[in-house]
Design a protein around this motif. Sequence first.
Motif, mmCIF file in Angstrom:
data_model
loop_
_atom_site.group_PDB
_atom_site.id
_atom_site.type_symbol
_atom_site.label_atom_id
_atom_site.label_comp_id
_atom_site.label_asym_id
_atom_site.label_seq_id
_atom_site.Cartn_x
_atom_site.Cartn_y
_atom_site.Cartn_z
ATOM 1 N N LEU A 32 3.867 9.379 -0.262
ATOM 2 C CA LEU A 32 4.292 8.273 0.596
ATOM 3 C C LEU A 32 5.807 8.179 0.688
ATOM 4 O O LEU A 32 6.521 8.585 -0.227
ATOM 5 C CB LEU A 32 3.761 6.943 0.051
ATOM 6 N N SER A 33 6.296 7.617 1.787
ATOM 7 C CA SER A 33 7.720 7.329 1.910
ATOM 8 C C SER A 33 8.049 6.097 1.079
ATOM 9 O O SER A 33 7.154 5.367 0.628
ATOM 10 C CB SER A 33 8.057 7.069 3.370
ATOM 11 N N GLY A 34 9.350 5.860 0.885
ATOM 12 C CA GLY A 34 9.775 4.706 0.090
ATOM 13 C C GLY A 34 9.241 3.396 0.638
ATOM 14 O O GLY A 34 8.757 2.545 -0.111
ATOM 15 N N GLY A 35 9.306 3.245 1.950
ATOM 16 C CA GLY A 35 8.825 2.010 2.556
ATOM 17 C C GLY A 35 7.344 1.800 2.324
ATOM 18 O O GLY A 35 6.894 0.690 2.022
ATOM 19 N N MET A 36 6.583 2.899 2.434
ATOM 20 C CA MET A 36 5.130 2.793 2.204
ATOM 21 C C MET A 36 4.855 2.472 0.748
ATOM 22 O O MET A 36 3.959 1.677 0.430
ATOM 23 C CB MET A 36 4.445 4.115 2.550
ATOM 24 N N LYS A 37 5.630 3.095 -0.165
ATOM 25 C CA LYS A 37 5.425 2.819 -1.588
ATOM 26 C C LYS A 37 5.615 1.333 -1.855
ATOM 27 O O LYS A 37 4.855 0.724 -2.599
ATOM 28 C CB LYS A 37 6.419 3.618 -2.434
ATOM 29 N N GLN A 38 6.645 0.746 -1.233
ATOM 30 C CA GLN A 38 6.888 -0.658 -1.502
ATOM 31 C C GLN A 38 5.811 -1.529 -0.877
ATOM 32 O O GLN A 38 5.491 -2.590 -1.400
ATOM 33 C CB GLN A 38 8.284 -1.071 -1.051
ATOM 34 N N ARG A 39 5.234 -1.090 0.229
ATOM 35 C CA ARG A 39 4.096 -1.834 0.789
ATOM 36 C C ARG A 39 2.934 -1.823 -0.199
ATOM 37 O O ARG A 39 2.246 -2.830 -0.366
ATOM 38 C CB ARG A 39 3.652 -1.212 2.105
ATOM 39 N N VAL A 40 2.733 -0.669 -0.857
ATOM 40 C CA VAL A 40 1.669 -0.603 -1.860
ATOM 41 C C VAL A 40 2.001 -1.540 -3.017
ATOM 42 O O VAL A 40 1.138 -2.283 -3.506
ATOM 43 C CB VAL A 40 1.482 0.841 -2.392
ATOM 44 N N GLY A 41 3.280 -1.531 -3.431
ATOM 45 C CA GLY A 41 3.710 -2.416 -4.517
ATOM 46 C C GLY A 41 3.430 -3.876 -4.185
ATOM 47 O O GLY A 41 2.955 -4.644 -5.026
ATOM 48 N N LEU A 42 3.701 -4.230 -2.949
ATOM 49 C CA LEU A 42 3.472 -5.603 -2.507
ATOM 50 C C LEU A 42 1.969 -5.907 -2.457
ATOM 51 O O LEU A 42 1.512 -6.949 -2.930
ATOM 52 C CB LEU A 42 4.121 -5.806 -1.131
ATOM 53 N N ALA A 43 1.217 -4.961 -1.906
ATOM 54 C CA ALA A 43 -0.236 -5.165 -1.811
ATOM 55 C C ALA A 43 -0.860 -5.279 -3.191
ATOM 56 O O ALA A 43 -1.746 -6.103 -3.429
ATOM 57 C CB ALA A 43 -0.885 -4.006 -1.046
ATOM 58 N N ARG A 44 -0.378 -4.474 -4.138
ATOM 59 C CA ARG A 44 -0.895 -4.492 -5.501
ATOM 60 C C ARG A 44 -0.621 -5.849 -6.158
ATOM 61 O O ARG A 44 -1.465 -6.394 -6.862
ATOM 62 C CB ARG A 44 -0.244 -3.362 -6.312
#
Lengths: 272, 258
Positions: free
Chosen positions: B144-156
Amino acid sequence: MANDFSLRSGTEHGHRTSTRDLSRKWDYARLRRGVFGTAAFLVVWWVAASTQPTYLLPSPLEVGGALWGELASGALFVHLGQSLLHYLPGVALGVTAGGALGIAMGWWGRLDDVLTPVVRVLRPIPPLAWIVFAIIWFGLGHTGAAFIVFIGAFWITFYNAYSGVENSSRELLEVATNLGIDSEYRLIRRVVIPDATPELLTGIRTSVGQCWMMVVAAELFGAPGVGYEIITSANNLAMERSVAYMLAISAVFLASDWGVRRLEARLLRWQP
Amino acid sequence: MTDTVSSPAPTVAVEGVHKRYETTDGAGTTALADVSFTIDPGEFVTVVGPSGCGKTTLARLVGGFESPTSGRVLVDETPVTSPAPDRAMVFQAYHLFPWLSVQENVAFGLVEQGVAEDVRNERVEAMLELVGLSDRASAYPAELSGGMKQRVGLARALAVDPGLLLMDEPFGSVDSQTRRRLQRELLDIWRTVEKTVVFVTHDIQEAVLMSDRVLVLTGTPGRVRDDVTVELPRPRDRTDDAFIGYVDTLFDLVETTI
């Protein structure tokens, strides 16, 4: 720590990709050089062997003949089977016990403090040095040889598991507690072990390889198996048969190493 | 364990907090000195300040990752002693579990709380949709790109339905376009979920864009320099004069020491 993680996986990865690339697309230049190297080796061997009697250095042809004979009679499989009887339980128990102790000592600092002196002293002892106890305790049979293999697998896996857990990411442990893990058991299961899996697998792969050396060495002392065949053939001056069994060890080593690499690639498919 | 893990948005009270770190040479450094403030339920509060002012430490104290040397942190009147899912944290460096897929990362907290599988799957799906990652559910973080990783972090973090969302420079590691998109998305999400948010950043524009209130932390050790309420209607316009006015005021507060 996240960096540390990618660094680790990076090196592991480079290794794996190169073998994978090769299997996917033949590198003909490389293959040609390999064939050339093998042929050159065989020629040098052959020439050297032609100047010596067979009991000093058997020729490639004599070794090939012996190997065929052992294969055709089925003797090779019998002896490999005997060696497997030492190898498999030794590796399985050694990897399990060594991995468990490595994880435990890497995780619990107190246990680490208590056992470190003992580990420091025992770890450098070559597994084969325990042969005296193997003989006294278990006799010269299957159990004694399996015991030597066990010791080898134990320390190799112990060391890798220990450093894997010791380097586990503090940040990920924090995330896990933040998301509701409140028992050490869950933390170890859900974070510590997965985080240490690359190292654990390195330990297992090294054990699987090294233990073929140990099983042969242990059998040289008299337990039935490939190692025993190597030494008895040599005692009868049937060196071509010794070399045939040496090649058999090489073959099973390559096969098991390939197997573990496949397993590694599967379990670590999350790595970049 | 119950199937519902929802926690209502809490109040946060930080009372006379000092945080001191002992260093190996015995000298020690004080990261925070006498920090006090309160946050109302559902409020979006940003902590800004120069690097080294202790703003990350402050977020970690509220999260329970560290304990104050003196003073106390109360969330809904209860002293914070350890990390807990009702105070979920989103980290600058994402800290996703690299061996788990996107959906397994998001499901992590729900699994640990014993949420039934069908409820869990539904919730994970909803969270992934919320952050626009439904089509990457089975990808691994490394893909994943950085932005997508942070979306996962937020979703988690959102998956465990925390009343309080802690965000430590969450958009500090992504490029500026992605950053703007994530800011917009976070505001949209915050509007739909009732949560108290503590958001740490060194980006003053970001602070004005996002928050109800901005706490300005300055100095070493960090102290609360000022507490600015941003009285602008959302969505906010960065080119708006009032917006620029807030940014200028806050810049001055951050730049000049007491």
